[in-house]
Design a protein around this motif. Structure first.
Motif, mmCIF file in Angstrom:
data_model
loop_
_atom_site.group_PDB
_atom_site.id
_atom_site.type_symbol
_atom_site.label_atom_id
_atom_site.label_comp_id
_atom_site.label_asym_id
_atom_site.label_seq_id
_atom_site.Cartn_x
_atom_site.Cartn_y
_atom_site.Cartn_z
ATOM 1 N N UNK A 61 -6.596 -2.818 13.635
ATOM 2 C CA UNK A 61 -6.837 -4.260 13.600
ATOM 3 C C UNK A 61 -6.543 -4.845 12.217
ATOM 4 N N UNK A 62 -5.899 -6.022 12.209
ATOM 5 C CA UNK A 62 -5.537 -6.675 10.955
ATOM 6 C C UNK A 62 -5.304 -8.162 11.184
ATOM 7 N N UNK A 63 -5.224 -8.902 10.089
ATOM 8 C CA UNK A 63 -4.782 -10.287 10.092
ATOM 9 C C UNK A 63 -3.691 -10.409 9.050
ATOM 10 N N UNK A 64 -2.613 -11.089 9.390
ATOM 11 C CA UNK A 64 -1.469 -11.247 8.499
ATOM 12 C C UNK A 64 -0.192 -11.081 9.292
ATOM 13 N N UNK A 65 0.911 -10.970 8.579
ATOM 14 C CA UNK A 65 2.209 -10.779 9.231
ATOM 15 C C UNK A 65 2.286 -9.385 9.842
ATOM 16 N N UNK A 66 3.191 -9.184 10.809
ATOM 17 C CA UNK A 66 3.375 -7.845 11.388
ATOM 18 C C UNK A 66 3.594 -6.817 10.281
ATOM 19 N N UNK A 67 3.134 -5.593 10.559
ATOM 20 C CA UNK A 67 3.165 -4.559 9.530
ATOM 21 C C UNK A 67 3.747 -3.259 10.076
ATOM 22 N N UNK A 68 4.064 -2.364 9.170
ATOM 23 C CA UNK A 68 4.550 -1.029 9.527
ATOM 24 C C UNK A 68 3.530 -0.364 10.438
ATOM 25 N N UNK A 69 3.977 0.162 11.566
ATOM 26 C CA UNK A 69 3.065 0.721 12.564
ATOM 27 C C UNK A 69 2.534 2.095 12.178
ATOM 28 N N UNK A 70 3.366 2.929 11.592
ATOM 29 C CA UNK A 70 2.965 4.298 11.256
ATOM 30 C C UNK A 70 3.325 4.613 9.808
ATOM 31 N N UNK A 71 2.373 5.196 9.096
ATOM 32 C CA UNK A 71 2.607 5.583 7.701
ATOM 33 C C UNK A 71 2.175 7.037 7.539
ATOM 34 N N UNK A 72 3.026 7.821 6.933
ATOM 35 C CA UNK A 72 2.696 9.229 6.674
ATOM 36 C C UNK A 72 1.799 9.327 5.446
ATOM 37 N N UNK A 73 0.873 10.285 5.459
ATOM 38 C CA UNK A 73 0.109 10.529 4.238
ATOM 39 C C UNK A 73 1.074 10.773 3.082
ATOM 40 N N UNK A 74 0.717 10.304 1.917
ATOM 41 C CA UNK A 74 1.530 10.387 0.694
ATOM 42 C C UNK A 74 2.655 9.354 0.636
ATOM 43 N N UNK A 75 2.765 8.466 1.621
ATOM 44 C CA UNK A 75 3.806 7.434 1.588
ATOM 45 C C UNK A 75 3.169 6.081 1.296
ATOM 46 N N UNK A 76 3.748 5.357 0.358
ATOM 47 C CA UNK A 76 3.255 4.035 0.011
ATOM 48 C C UNK A 76 1.851 4.084 -0.577
ATOM 49 N N UNK A 77 1.297 2.917 -0.807
ATOM 50 C CA UNK A 77 -0.051 2.818 -1.360
ATOM 51 C C UNK A 77 -1.058 3.336 -0.338
ATOM 52 N N UNK A 78 -0.861 2.983 0.925
ATOM 53 C CA UNK A 78 -1.765 3.405 1.996
ATOM 54 C C UNK A 78 -1.855 4.923 2.075
ATOM 55 N N UNK A 79 -0.725 5.591 2.185
ATOM 56 C CA UNK A 79 -0.713 7.041 2.306
ATOM 57 C C UNK A 79 -1.245 7.741 1.072
ATOM 58 N N UNK A 80 -0.925 7.218 -0.097
ATOM 59 C CA UNK A 80 -1.410 7.826 -1.337
ATOM 60 C C UNK A 80 -2.916 7.701 -1.485
ATOM 61 N N UNK A 81 -3.479 6.550 -1.155
ATOM 62 C CA UNK A 81 -4.935 6.367 -1.234
ATOM 63 C C UNK A 81 -5.633 7.278 -0.233
ATOM 64 N N UNK A 82 -5.053 7.389 0.963
ATOM 65 C CA UNK A 82 -5.640 8.249 1.988
ATOM 66 C C UNK A 82 -5.648 9.706 1.540
ATOM 67 N N UNK A 83 -4.515 10.191 1.052
ATOM 68 C CA UNK A 83 -4.400 11.585 0.641
ATOM 69 C C UNK A 83 -5.294 11.890 -0.560
ATOM 70 N N UNK A 84 -5.301 10.995 -1.541
ATOM 71 C CA UNK A 84 -6.111 11.208 -2.745
ATOM 72 C C UNK A 84 -7.599 10.978 -2.482
ATOM 73 N N UNK A 85 -7.901 10.269 -1.397
ATOM 74 C CA UNK A 85 -9.280 9.910 -1.070
ATOM 75 C C UNK A 85 -9.947 9.159 -2.211
ATOM 76 N N UNK A 86 -9.182 8.215 -2.771
ATOM 77 C CA UNK A 86 -9.733 7.323 -3.782
ATOM 78 C C UNK A 86 -9.028 5.986 -3.688
ATOM 79 N N UNK A 87 -9.752 4.959 -4.073
ATOM 80 C CA UNK A 87 -9.206 3.607 -4.038
ATOM 81 C C UNK A 87 -8.033 3.497 -4.999
ATOM 82 N N UNK A 88 -6.990 2.830 -4.530
ATOM 83 C CA UNK A 88 -5.848 2.534 -5.391
ATOM 84 C C UNK A 88 -5.707 1.019 -5.465
ATOM 85 N N UNK A 89 -5.683 0.527 -6.698
ATOM 86 C CA UNK A 89 -5.455 -0.890 -6.965
ATOM 87 C C UNK A 89 -4.081 -0.998 -7.609
ATOM 88 N N UNK A 90 -3.224 -1.818 -7.009
ATOM 89 C CA UNK A 90 -1.875 -2.010 -7.531
ATOM 90 C C UNK A 90 -1.738 -3.472 -7.980
#
Length: 161
Positions: free
Chosen positions: A65-94
């Protein structure tokens, strides 16, 4: 000072009150949707707020669930900010997404991003909260702490399999 900084306890309380008032404690998807809406409506200069949820069987983060423009449907761990934060298990502020190597562009108007992992107390990785802003340097340390608190409030209303 941003709106969430002025109202952080109120926003987390609003989430809990909304969920309890709707008797939706056991409706995880509805709770994610309302959490995204509460953030989107109560934060300034935000053009995307939502969730990516982890699917262990495919080892991917799928758009939730989200609000905003359409977004990438699937992201691999370690890809982009989303994947990197997930893999590292820490908040990433860019502060400037254009300077983040490997940033996944969904909305060309985005200039800053914050991604907070969603993890249970026993360490089960659920996904992430992802928020984009049109404003450079949008997310402060205090706002990071406030959003992390918001995620901890939300975790209480997520059914984990």
């Amino acid at each position: 000072m941003s709106e969430i900084q002025k109202n952080a306890p109120l926003i987390s309380q609003l989430l809990a009150t909304w969920i309890k008032g709707e008797n939706s404690e056991s409706y995880t998807l509805a709770n994610y949707a309302n959490a995204a809406a509460i953030l989107f409506q109560n934060m300034t200069a935000v053009n995307w707020a939502g969730f990516y949820l982890y699917h262990a069987e495919t080892n991917t983060l799928a758009l939730g669930p989200f609000l905003g423009k359409p977004a990438t449907a699937l992201i691999a761990p370690d890809k982009g900010v989303v994947g990197n934060a997930f893999t590292a298990q820490k908040t990433i502020v860019v502060p400037d997404v254009h300077a983040f190597s490997g940033h996944i562009v969904c909305d060309v108007d985005s200039n800053a991003e914050i991604v907070i992992p969603i993890t249970t107390a026993n360490g089960q990785k659920i996904g992430v909260l992802d928020i984009d802003s049109t404003q450079l340097n949008r997310f402060s340390k205090q706002e990071q702490a406030d959003l992390e608190h918001f995620v901890q409030t939300l975790i209480q209303y997520i059914e984990v399999s």
